[in-house]
Design an enzyme around this catalytic site. Structure first.
Site, mmCIF file in Angstrom:
data_model
loop_
_atom_site.group_PDB
_atom_site.id
_atom_site.type_symbol
_atom_site.label_atom_id
_atom_site.label_comp_id
_atom_site.label_asym_id
_atom_site.label_seq_id
_atom_site.Cartn_x
_atom_site.Cartn_y
_atom_site.Cartn_z
ATOM 1 N N HIS A 54 0.842 -1.190 0.000
ATOM 2 C CA HIS A 54 0.000 0.000 0.000
ATOM 3 C C HIS A 54 0.882 1.247 0.000
ATOM 4 O O HIS A 54 2.094 1.168 0.131
ATOM 5 C CB HIS A 54 -0.983 0.001 1.171
ATOM 6 C CG HIS A 54 -0.366 0.040 2.538
ATOM 7 N ND1 HIS A 54 0.359 -1.013 3.067
ATOM 8 C CD2 HIS A 54 -0.363 1.008 3.499
ATOM 9 C CE1 HIS A 54 0.767 -0.710 4.288
ATOM 10 N NE2 HIS A 54 0.346 0.523 4.570
ATOM 11 N N HIS A 56 1.398 3.896 1.956
ATOM 12 C CA HIS A 56 1.968 4.605 3.102
ATOM 13 C C HIS A 56 3.496 4.591 3.060
ATOM 14 O O HIS A 56 4.117 3.599 2.698
ATOM 15 C CB HIS A 56 1.462 4.011 4.419
ATOM 16 C CG HIS A 56 0.045 4.397 4.717
ATOM 17 N ND1 HIS A 56 -0.736 3.730 5.647
ATOM 18 C CD2 HIS A 56 -0.750 5.380 4.210
ATOM 19 C CE1 HIS A 56 -1.931 4.293 5.700
ATOM 20 N NE2 HIS A 56 -1.963 5.289 4.841
ATOM 21 N N ASP A 58 5.919 4.326 5.138
ATOM 22 C CA ASP A 58 6.749 3.332 5.825
ATOM 23 C C ASP A 58 6.777 1.993 5.088
ATOM 24 O O ASP A 58 7.520 1.086 5.474
ATOM 25 C CB ASP A 58 6.315 3.153 7.281
ATOM 26 C CG ASP A 58 4.868 2.738 7.446
ATOM 27 O OD1 ASP A 58 4.029 3.118 6.611
ATOM 28 O OD2 ASP A 58 4.560 2.021 8.420
ATOM 29 N N HIS A 59 6.017 1.883 4.022
ATOM 30 C CA HIS A 59 6.047 0.686 3.176
ATOM 31 C C HIS A 59 6.573 0.993 1.773
ATOM 32 O O HIS A 59 7.248 0.163 1.178
ATOM 33 C CB HIS A 59 4.648 0.062 3.094
ATOM 34 C CG HIS A 59 4.152 -0.424 4.409
ATOM 35 N ND1 HIS A 59 4.212 -1.747 4.798
ATOM 36 C CD2 HIS A 59 3.604 0.247 5.459
ATOM 37 C CE1 HIS A 59 3.719 -1.865 6.020
ATOM 38 N NE2 HIS A 59 3.350 -0.668 6.444
ATOM 39 N N HIS A 111 -7.592 -0.277 5.225
ATOM 40 C CA HIS A 111 -6.491 0.510 5.788
ATOM 41 C C HIS A 111 -6.136 1.629 4.818
ATOM 42 O O HIS A 111 -6.014 2.791 5.207
ATOM 43 C CB HIS A 111 -5.296 -0.398 6.045
ATOM 44 C CG HIS A 111 -4.122 0.298 6.651
ATOM 45 N ND1 HIS A 111 -4.112 0.740 7.960
ATOM 46 C CD2 HIS A 111 -2.905 0.636 6.131
ATOM 47 C CE1 HIS A 111 -2.949 1.325 8.222
ATOM 48 N NE2 HIS A 111 -2.204 1.268 7.124
ATOM 49 N N ASP A 136 -0.521 -3.852 6.044
ATOM 50 C CA ASP A 136 -1.165 -3.366 7.262
ATOM 51 C C ASP A 136 -2.644 -3.735 7.302
ATOM 52 O O ASP A 136 -3.436 -3.076 7.968
ATOM 53 C CB ASP A 136 -1.003 -1.850 7.387
ATOM 54 C CG ASP A 136 0.409 -1.445 7.772
ATOM 55 O OD1 ASP A 136 1.264 -2.337 7.931
ATOM 56 O OD2 ASP A 136 0.661 -0.228 7.870
ATOM 57 N N HIS A 174 4.228 -5.246 10.199
ATOM 58 C CA HIS A 174 4.821 -4.674 11.417
ATOM 59 C C HIS A 174 4.967 -5.747 12.489
ATOM 60 O O HIS A 174 4.186 -6.698 12.536
ATOM 61 C CB HIS A 174 3.942 -3.562 12.003
ATOM 62 C CG HIS A 174 3.895 -2.307 11.202
ATOM 63 N ND1 HIS A 174 4.735 -1.244 11.428
ATOM 64 C CD2 HIS A 174 3.094 -1.944 10.167
ATOM 65 C CE1 HIS A 174 4.449 -0.270 10.574
ATOM 66 N NE2 HIS A 174 3.451 -0.675 9.797
#
Length: 258
Positions: A54, A56, A58-59, A111, A136, A174
């Site tokens: 996805h 975001h 942090d990915h 998400h 996530d 995570h």
């Protein structure tokens, strides 16, 4: 087929999905490109693609650097909001990676609208149970927040993942397992499966890749909305809509400090 977690940031996971005959690797959720390359070099494999669950940061935050270092490698993602994406995928898209790996895309919007889980299997080594990169959407004993969706959307996403074979190995986004297990025990204190998960946590700092979709059905309270402990924790009855139970449960997890 081999899957190697690469811890990045404080608690994120990137991965290398390795086709062993060809020594090709796909980098999953690249954030720290240098760390992923270092692990690939250590393993003697060549990175030839990237999969993004996805948008975001942090990915997907390493995607543009990845593209500059691997200009011929496709970057798969669920929307054009994924940085650097060159290969848009949608629900039920399938493709082969390397010689033996079959990748099927599962759209799980909630998400984020562009959340894609990747179900990976080995066409030749039938002894490998296969795995799923859940980003996530699904965590071990938990699920992601509903930024772009509703409780109803998350129910649909988790039910969809629940249709995979029970022995499918979960590779999540995570290392949230300790907090998820604690909340699960708070909701469902007498569940022996949660006690089993606590045993896994005692022995492993990194829990991704150690559990399965079948395990989630036993210990993940977000996949057990029709059980009495979950109903009790959410002040619900058998008449309460599951979407309402899911929303209440998520709110309780957001507020949980245990």
């Amino acid at each position: 087929m081999k899957i190697v977690p690469v811890p990045v940031r404080e608690d994120n996971y990137a991965y290398l999905l390795i086709d062993e005959p060809s020594k090709k690797a796909a980098a999953v959720d690249v954030y720290d490109v240098d760390k992923v390359i270092s692990k690939a070099n250590e393993l003697g494999v060549n990175i030839t693609a990237a999969l993004t669950t996805h948008r975001h940061n942090d990915h997907s935050g390493g995607n543009k650097k990845f593209a500059s270092q691997f200009p011929d490698a496709p970057i798969y993602g669920g929307s054009d909001q994924v940085p650097g994406v060159t290969q848009l995928v949608k629900d039920k898209d399938e493709f082969t990676f390397g010689d033996n790996i079959r990748i099927k895309c599962l759209a799980t919007p909630c998400h984020t609208r562009d959340s894609i889980c990747y179900h990976v299997t080995d066409d030749v080594n039938k002894d490998h149970p296969g795995g799923v990169f859940t980003g996530d959407t699904l965590f071990i004993a938990g699920c992601g927040r509903f930024f772009d969706g509703t409780g109803e959307d998350m129910i649909a996403a988790l039910n969809y993942l629940g249709t995979l074979p029970d022995d499918t190995i979960v590779y999540n986004g995570h290392e949230y397992t300790a907090s998820s297990a604690a909340f699960g025990k708070h909701v469902d204190p007498d569940n022996p499966a949660i006690a089993r998960l606590e045993g896994i946590l005692e022995k492993n700092k990194e829990t991704t890749g150690l559990t399965t979709i079948g395990d989630e059905k036993e210990w993940n309270v977000f996949m057990r909305l029709d059980t009495e402990p979950v109903r009790k924790a959410t002040d619900s009855t058998s008449e309460t809509p599951q979407s309402q139970i899911m929303n209440t449960l998520r709110e309780k997890k957001n507020a949980y400090k245990g």
